[in-house]
Design a protein around this motif. Structure first.
Motif, PDB file in Angstrom:
ATOM      1  N   LEU A 263       1.633  23.401  -9.787  1.00 18.16           N
ATOM      2  CA  LEU A 263       0.940  22.377  -8.964  1.00 18.16           C
ATOM      3  C   LEU A 263       1.306  20.822  -9.142  1.00 18.16           C
ATOM      4  N   ASP A 266       4.893  20.431  -8.012  1.00 16.12           N
ATOM      5  CA  ASP A 266       4.982  20.262  -6.665  1.00 16.12           C
ATOM      6  C   ASP A 266       4.537  18.965  -6.168  1.00 16.12           C
ATOM      7  N   LEU A 267       3.484  18.453  -6.845  1.00 11.19           N
ATOM      8  CA  LEU A 267       2.975  17.370  -6.398  1.00 11.19           C
ATOM      9  C   LEU A 267       3.776  16.212  -6.568  1.00 11.19           C
ATOM     10  N   ALA A 288       1.243  23.127  -2.383  1.00 11.77           N
ATOM     11  CA  ALA A 288       0.489  22.641  -3.624  1.00 11.77           C
ATOM     12  C   ALA A 288      -1.064  23.166  -3.304  1.00 11.77           C
ATOM     13  N   GLN A 291      -1.470  26.782  -3.869  1.00  8.73           N
ATOM     14  CA  GLN A 291      -1.378  27.003  -5.380  1.00  8.73           C
ATOM     15  C   GLN A 291      -2.919  26.688  -6.051  1.00  8.73           C
ATOM     16  N   THR A 292      -3.454  25.659  -5.142  1.00 11.33           N
ATOM     17  CA  THR A 292      -4.768  25.178  -5.653  1.00 11.33           C
ATOM     18  C   THR A 292      -5.934  26.265  -5.326  1.00 11.33           C
TER      19      THR A 292
END
Length: 437
Positions: A263, A266-267, A288, A291-292
């Motif tokens: 994550l 990705d961010l 993301a 994923q969260t």
């Protein structure tokens, strides 16, 4: 699924009532007390003679073997008494662990062995002093039996007794006259009183004599056994906690931690893409978000394994129902619904342990058993909670270290309970845990 619980039907008779009927207990107590006197006299004579001879001849060295033999005789007499105690005290037989000779010990070491054992001296003290209690309880019990039998049956033999006009019996002293009816009525009433109170007196005398024996013959052994059990529970608690922490650390490392790392990457990539390629940044942000959500789902799963909120809020039946609903195979749930009501809730530690047992057992079934269906049964039995988990799989489960059931066993022992596994090769398998309330 009848094959799973064919063995369970027997467990209904595993805990028969320990309280016999009053007549039976009366004869058990009376026999214990009346037989106790001749045993006490024989014990007193043998041990006193042996003790006096051993102490008197100790300066000639001959007294040491005599004293050692006396202590061994005291041990044998104490074992006889320990065999008689369970019938009166309604408790399992307990025998102390005596000192054992070392490998290759010579004759003198073996002679001195009972002299270095504290329980041997307690056996000797009991064998000598028990005669005092035995005489008192024997006389009281025998007198009560004679009074009960002679008084309650007085009407049968009154005619055979001589009764002079000048005799003053109890009926006359009570002002009831000197008639035959008054004499028989008063004497029979007294006999009935002794007959009614006979079970109480016999029970009291038996408990007095048995309690004296228990204090000297099994008291130290019970204390040592209790210490051993507490030490085992402590070790099991430490082992269970260490296993739980290792499993939690592994699950966090393999699951949420890896997702959080991805994550963060990705961010970071999305931030760099915002200026040059907004569409790619949007796709990265969508990944993301996914994923969260997956990370939150894994964290919820981990929390259910530690202390699920539904267990705290709604009780054990609801938590087990949710657990069974997530099972990979059909699971039949047999749980006392009263355990989930405010008045029927158990201690949180017991609920957590029961939930852990079921959760881990179902996990093992899903991973290793190749079962097509399972049964979970939880019932409250007076002073304990019984938890049973069964399946129709291939069997072969056992409690050896390194297997999944070892962690369940440690958790159950830490709570003061017992775990049994019946899993023959080819199945079925039953895991049975008994947790004290």
């Amino acid at each position: 699924m009848p094959s799973l619980w064919a063995m369970t039907a027997v467990t209904a008779s595993d805990h028969p009532t320990l309280a016999p009927s009053i007549p039976r207990q009366l004869f058990v107590d009376s026999g214990y007390v009346l037989l106790g006197l001749p045993l006490a006299v024989a014990s007193f004579v043998v041990l006193v003679v042996g003790l006096v001879a051993g102490v008197g001849l100790v300066v000639t060295v001959i007294g040491l073997p005599i004293l050692s033999g006396t202590l061994y005789a005291a041990r044998g007499l104490a074992d006889i008494e320990r065999l008689r105690l369970p019938a009166v005290l309604r408790q399992p037989r307990i025998r102390p662990h005596y000192r054992l000779p070392e490998a290759g010990a010579n004759a003198w070491r073996r002679i001195f062995l009972p002299m270095r054992d504290a329980q041997s001296w307690l056996d000797l003290a009991h064998g000598i002093l028990r005669v005092i209690v035995a005489v008192v309880t024997f006389a009281l019990t025998l007198a009560w039996w004679i009074a009960a039998a002679a008084g309650s049956l007085y009407w049968v033999y009154d005619w055979a007794l001589p009764h002079g006009r000048d005799d003053s019996d109890l009926a006359q002293l009570l002002g009831l006259g000197d008639s035959t009816t008054a004499r028989i009525g008063v004497t029979t009433a007294i006999g009935v009183f002794f007959l009614i109170t006979l079970p109480i007196v016999a029970r009291g005398c038996a408990l007095l004599q048995a309690s004296f024996g228990k204090a000297l013959l099994t008291g130290v052994a019970e204390m040592r056994d209790r210490i051993t059990v507490l030490e085992e529970q402590k070790r099991a608690a430490v082992s269970a906690e260490a296993s739980a922490l290792r499993r939690l650390e592994r699950d966090i490392h393999d699951g949420p931690q890896q997702r959080l790392v991805r994550l963060a990457m990705d961010l970071s990539r999305a931030r760099m893409q915002l200026a040059s390629d907004p569409e790619a940044a949007g796709r990265t942000i969508d990944e993301a978000v996914t994923q969260t959500r997956e990370t939150l789902a894994e964290l919820r799963a981990l929390s259910r394994g530690i202390a699920p909120p539904i267990l705290v809020d709604r009780g054990l039946p609801s938590a087990l129902a949710a657990l069974a609903g997530r099972g990979l195979i059909p699971i039949e749930l047999q749980v006392d619904r009263q355990l989930g009501t405010p008045g029927g809730r158990l201690d949180p530690a017991v609920e957590n342990t029961a939930y852990f047992v079921v959760a881990e057992a179902l996990t093992n079934i899903a991973k290793h058993s190749r079962a097509t269906e399972a049964v979970v049964a939880v019932a409250r039995q007076e002073t304990q909670l019984q938890v049973r988990v069964g399946d129709d799989g291939q069997g072969g489960a056992h409690l050896a270290k390194g297997h999944g059931l070892a962690g369940i066993a440690d958790r159950v022992r830490a709570a003061g309970g017992e775990l049994a596994v019946v899993s023959p090769s080819g199945g079925p398998t039953e895991i049975r845990a008994e947790l004290p309330l």
